[in-house]
Design a protein around this motif. Structure first.
Motif, PDB file in Angstrom:
ATOM      1  N   ASP A   1      65.146 -23.575 -10.350  1.00 29.78           N
ATOM      2  CA  ASP A   1      64.114 -22.578 -10.632  1.00 29.78           C
ATOM      3  C   ASP A   1      64.619 -21.195 -10.221  1.00 29.78           C
ATOM      4  O   ASP A   1      64.996 -20.986  -9.064  1.00 29.78           O
ATOM      5  N   PRO A   2      64.655 -20.224 -11.139  1.00 25.59           N
ATOM      6  CA  PRO A   2      65.146 -18.882 -10.805  1.00 25.59           C
ATOM      7  C   PRO A   2      64.358 -18.215  -9.684  1.00 25.59           C
ATOM      8  O   PRO A   2      64.889 -17.346  -8.996  1.00 25.59           O
ATOM      9  N   THR A   3      63.114 -18.632  -9.505  1.00 25.30           N
ATOM     10  CA  THR A   3      62.330 -18.031  -8.423  1.00 25.30           C
ATOM     11  C   THR A   3      62.725 -18.594  -7.051  1.00 25.30           C
ATOM     12  O   THR A   3      62.361 -18.021  -6.026  1.00 25.30           O
ATOM     13  N   LEU A   4      63.468 -19.695  -7.055  1.00 20.33           N
ATOM     14  CA  LEU A   4      63.907 -20.317  -5.808  1.00 20.33           C
ATOM     15  C   LEU A   4      65.391 -20.133  -5.534  1.00 20.33           C
ATOM     16  O   LEU A   4      65.819 -20.074  -4.380  1.00 20.33           O
ATOM     17  N   PHE A   5      66.171 -20.042  -6.594  1.00 17.49           N
ATOM     18  CA  PHE A   5      67.630 -19.944  -6.447  1.00 17.49           C
ATOM     19  C   PHE A   5      68.134 -18.695  -7.144  1.00 17.49           C
ATOM     20  O   PHE A   5      67.988 -18.546  -8.365  1.00 17.49           O
ATOM     21  N   ALA A   6      68.730 -17.821  -6.364  1.00 18.50           N
ATOM     22  CA  ALA A   6      69.218 -16.556  -6.922  1.00 18.50           C
ATOM     23  C   ALA A   6      70.340 -16.774  -7.926  1.00 18.50           C
ATOM     24  O   ALA A   6      70.573 -15.928  -8.808  1.00 18.50           O
ATOM     25  N   GLU A   7      71.049 -17.896  -7.812  1.00 18.76           N
ATOM     26  CA  GLU A   7      72.160 -18.161  -8.723  1.00 18.76           C
ATOM     27  C   GLU A   7      71.679 -18.509 -10.143  1.00 18.76           C
ATOM     28  O   GLU A   7      72.458 -18.446 -11.093  1.00 18.76           O
ATOM     29  N   SER A   8      70.427 -18.915 -10.256  1.00 20.27           N
ATOM     30  CA  SER A   8      69.932 -19.421 -11.548  1.00 20.27           C
ATOM     31  C   SER A   8      69.519 -18.283 -12.489  1.00 20.27           C
ATOM     32  O   SER A   8      68.841 -17.333 -12.086  1.00 20.27           O
ATOM     33  N   GLU A   9      69.939 -18.416 -13.728  1.00 22.56           N
ATOM     34  CA  GLU A   9      69.529 -17.506 -14.805  1.00 22.56           C
ATOM     35  C   GLU A   9      68.816 -18.285 -15.910  1.00 22.56           C
ATOM     36  O   GLU A   9      68.836 -17.895 -17.072  1.00 22.56           O
ATOM     37  N   ARG A  10      68.186 -19.375 -15.532  1.00 18.81           N
ATOM     38  CA  ARG A  10      67.526 -20.251 -16.508  1.00 18.81           C
ATOM     39  C   ARG A  10      66.376 -19.493 -17.187  1.00 18.81           C
ATOM     40  O   ARG A  10      65.499 -18.943 -16.523  1.00 18.81           O
ATOM     41  N   PRO A  11      66.394 -19.485 -18.490  1.00 15.98           N
ATOM     42  CA  PRO A  11      65.311 -18.773 -19.208  1.00 15.98           C
ATOM     43  C   PRO A  11      64.013 -19.570 -19.132  1.00 15.98           C
ATOM     44  O   PRO A  11      64.023 -20.796 -18.985  1.00 15.98           O
ATOM     45  N   PRO A  12      62.896 -18.895 -19.219  1.00 14.23           N
ATOM     46  CA  PRO A  12      61.597 -19.599 -19.156  1.00 14.23           C
ATOM     47  C   PRO A  12      61.389 -20.447 -20.419  1.00 14.23           C
ATOM     48  O   PRO A  12      61.588 -19.981 -21.535  1.00 14.23           O
ATOM     49  N   PHE A  13      61.039 -21.685 -20.187  1.00 13.36           N
ATOM     50  CA  PHE A  13      60.752 -22.576 -21.314  1.00 13.36           C
ATOM     51  C   PHE A  13      59.864 -23.707 -20.831  1.00 13.36           C
ATOM     52  O   PHE A  13      60.079 -24.267 -19.759  1.00 13.36           O
ATOM     53  N   LYS A  14      58.858 -24.033 -21.693  1.00 10.06           N
ATOM     54  CA  LYS A  14      57.979 -25.150 -21.403  1.00 10.06           C
ATOM     55  C   LYS A  14      57.703 -25.878 -22.696  1.00 10.06           C
ATOM     56  O   LYS A  14      57.255 -25.280 -23.685  1.00 10.06           O
TER      57      LYS A  14
ATOM     58  N   GLU B   1      54.338 -31.864 -24.283  1.00  9.49           N
ATOM     59  CA  GLU B   1      53.918 -32.687 -23.147  1.00  9.49           C
ATOM     60  C   GLU B   1      53.520 -31.794 -21.983  1.00  9.49           C
ATOM     61  O   GLU B   1      54.003 -30.672 -21.820  1.00  9.49           O
ATOM     62  N   LYS B   2      52.626 -32.300 -21.173  1.00 10.10           N
ATOM     63  CA  LYS B   2      52.134 -31.534 -20.038  1.00 10.10           C
ATOM     64  C   LYS B   2      53.055 -31.651 -18.826  1.00 10.10           C
ATOM     65  O   LYS B   2      53.310 -30.666 -18.130  1.00 10.10           O
ATOM     66  N   ASP B   3      53.469 -32.863 -18.563  1.00 12.08           N
ATOM     67  CA  ASP B   3      54.321 -33.081 -17.381  1.00 12.08           C
ATOM     68  C   ASP B   3      55.776 -33.015 -17.809  1.00 12.08           C
ATOM     69  O   ASP B   3      56.279 -33.913 -18.484  1.00 12.08           O
ATOM     70  N   ASP B   4      56.456 -31.935 -17.429  1.00 11.26           N
ATOM     71  CA  ASP B   4      57.832 -31.691 -17.867  1.00 11.26           C
ATOM     72  C   ASP B   4      58.818 -32.337 -16.880  1.00 11.26           C
ATOM     73  O   ASP B   4      59.199 -31.759 -15.856  1.00 11.26           O
ATOM     74  N   HIS B   5      59.277 -33.535 -17.207  1.00 14.87           N
ATOM     75  CA  HIS B   5      60.241 -34.250 -16.357  1.00 14.87           C
ATOM     76  C   HIS B   5      61.593 -33.551 -16.327  1.00 14.87           C
ATOM     77  O   HIS B   5      62.300 -33.598 -15.315  1.00 14.87           O
TER      78      HIS B   5
END
Length: 510
Positions: A352-365, A369-373
């Motif tokens: 999660d980019p909000t937790l790890f500064a190294e992450s540049e993962r784009p937002p996607f949902k 499905e509701k529960d994203d495994h």
């Protein structure tokens, strides 16, 4: 006037009786009094010590009817020879009035006339040992004694030295030149002394000069670049502490006057005085001529020394190979540590980019499905990356531990085994010289006899040194291996705990 001089020259009221004697001590450095309350001593004098609580490194005692203060570092305690005490304690007193003490001296074959000094008693007792007695209790303290089985006579216990880095850097020339200061404390000692590395180097050089044919433990090499680096200082501190304790454990080196001076001299005047004495003493070593052996050199001594030389050379070669391979292992550990850091960083890029500064993962949902495994799994990969980073930190700590601990021990023993080379060489050179001279008819018999005795002494020392090293090496090696396996097992337990925590994250979040 300094505090030390004030303490040494203070006025005192003195009243003496035989019961005041705590023990006797032999003067090892001459001392000239500088005021009325000080007691002048000559090397070899036996002084009756009456006070040790004077302070400032001073003791109070009596010699030939004179009493006063003297530096404690200038004498060597004769703790187990009570019959050295001469009563009544007046100049030119009769030893025959000593009572039990005189009877004990007579049993040792010592006859002292009315005008003989206590130092004569010591010399007479030494002569009786040299004449063939093997009872170590009769040997004057400090006499190098090789017991049956060619083993150094050892004291009942030995000191343990602790070396710490001082929080204050030393400096000279208004701070232009700086150096690291080490503080030394010993078991049973209330004083602390400060030394620079050059003082350790001086001690090592003096031991080499004063004790030929003795294996002198190595000290770290001098280094100019990076000498104020914390890791370097810590490694040097550990090696200097090992050096002092190895010297302390040696029956001859640990009881030497120069070693005691190194551990006890607290002020500049005392240090310089003892330093001059040690340097004068080491300029013409009398060590080999003072050795007393309890038994003759065995007829098969050449075979013993030859086989031990082979063993020592093999031991050194094997340690050298282990040193090389362990250095390679630590280099590979460093590479693994660096790779773990990079792997951990890469794993955190999934999180999660909000937790790890190294992450540049784009937002996607996903809309279906509701529960994203998938997002749970990616976030767990980020947590896994944090765990791998902890593994890298553990690996770094273990690398430092291995380098300072087990690898440091292996390097020390490799150097210690190399120090045996001159000992074996001295044996070969001595006997070669004897054989050459014995083949010449012009060689006087008394000269040949003297040279042979010297050869036998050097060989006896080599056997005693071999035994001392062998018996201590088994203890040292066992301790080093146990300590190394303990720290390594602890490292793997901590690493396993990290992996267990990572597994728990994946098990709980599906």
């Amino acid at each position: 006037m300094s505090d030390f001089e004030d303490e040494g020259c203070r006025e005192s009221v003195y009243s003496f009786s035989p019961e005041d004697v705590l023990f006797t001590a032999q003067c090892i450095f001459p001392f000239e009094s500088t005021c009325d309350v000080e007691l002048s001593l000559q090397e070899g004098d036996i002084v009756n010590v009456t006070r040790t609580d004077v302070g400032g490194g001073w003791w109070e005692g009596e010699l030939n009817g004179n009493h006063g203060l003297f530096p404690e570092s200038y004498v060597q305690i004769l703790s187990h020879i009570r019959n050295y005490i001469l009563f009544p304690l007046k100049p030119h007193s009769s030893v025959s009035k000593q009572g039990n003490e005189g009877e004990e001296a007579s049993e040792q074959g010592v006859s002292v006339s009315n005008d003989e000094s206590s130092s004569t008693v010591a010399m007479a007792r030494h002569s009786s040992i040299s004449a063939g007695q093997s009872d170590t209790s009769s040997a004057p303290p400090g006499t190098p004694f090789i017991t049956a089985g060619h083993r150094w006579h050892s004291p009942e216990d030995y000191i343990v030295a602790t070396v710490t880095k001082s929080d204050v850097k030393g400096s000279k020339f208004s701070g232009i030149k700086q150096f690291t200061v080490y503080e030394i404390t010993t078991t049973g000692g209330s004083r602390k002394v400060t030394r620079r590395f050059k003082h350790f180097a001086w001690l090592h050089e003096r031991l080499v000069r004063m004790f030929p044919s003795i294996v002198i433990p190595p000290i770290p090499e001098k280094q100019v670049q990076g000498r104020f680096d914390d890791d370097f200082i810590e490694q040097r501190r550990q090696r200097l502490e090992r050096f002092l304790n190895r010297v302390a454990r040696h029956p001859i080196l640990g009881s030497s006057s120069v070693f005691r001076h190194f551990l006890t001299a607290t002020d500049q005047k005392e240090w310089k005085s003892g330093k001059r004495q040690a340097e004068a003493e080491s300029s013409e070593s009398k060590f080999l001529s003072s050795i007393v052996c309890a038994e003759a050199l065995p007829a098969d001594h050449e075979d013993h020394i030859s086989k031990y030389t082979q063993f020592s050379n093999w031991f050194e070669k094997t340690f050298q190979a282990l040193e090389t391979e362990y250095e390679n292992l630590i280099k590979s550990h460093k590479a693994i540590r660096d790779n773990l850091e990079r792997v951990g960083k890469s794993l955190k890029c999934f999180g999660d980019p909000t937790l790890f500064a190294e992450s540049e993962r784009p937002p996607f949902k996903p809309w279906w499905e509701k529960d994203d495994h998938m997002m749970h799994l990616l976030n767990n990969l980020g947590i896994m990356g944090e765990g791998v980073k902890q593994l890298a930190l553990l690996a770094n700590e273990q690398e430092d531990e291995d380098r300072r601990g087990f690898l440091g021990f292996v390097r020390e023993y490799t150097a210690l085994l190399k120090a045996f080379h001159p000992v074996f060489k001295a044996v070969n050179v001595a006997w070669h010289e004897y054989q050459q001279l014995s083949s010449k008819e012009t060689t006087p018999p008394e000269t040949l006899s003297t040279i042979r005795r010297n050869c036998e002494t050097i060989s006896s020392v080599a056997l005693a040194e071999a035994r001392h090293f062998y018996e201590n090496a088994s203890v040292d090696l066992s301790h080093a291996v146990k300590e190394h396996t303990t720290t390594t097992a602890e490292f793997h337990r901590k690493a396993a705990q990290v992996w267990d925590q990572i597994l728990k994250e994946f098990s709980e979040k599906k």
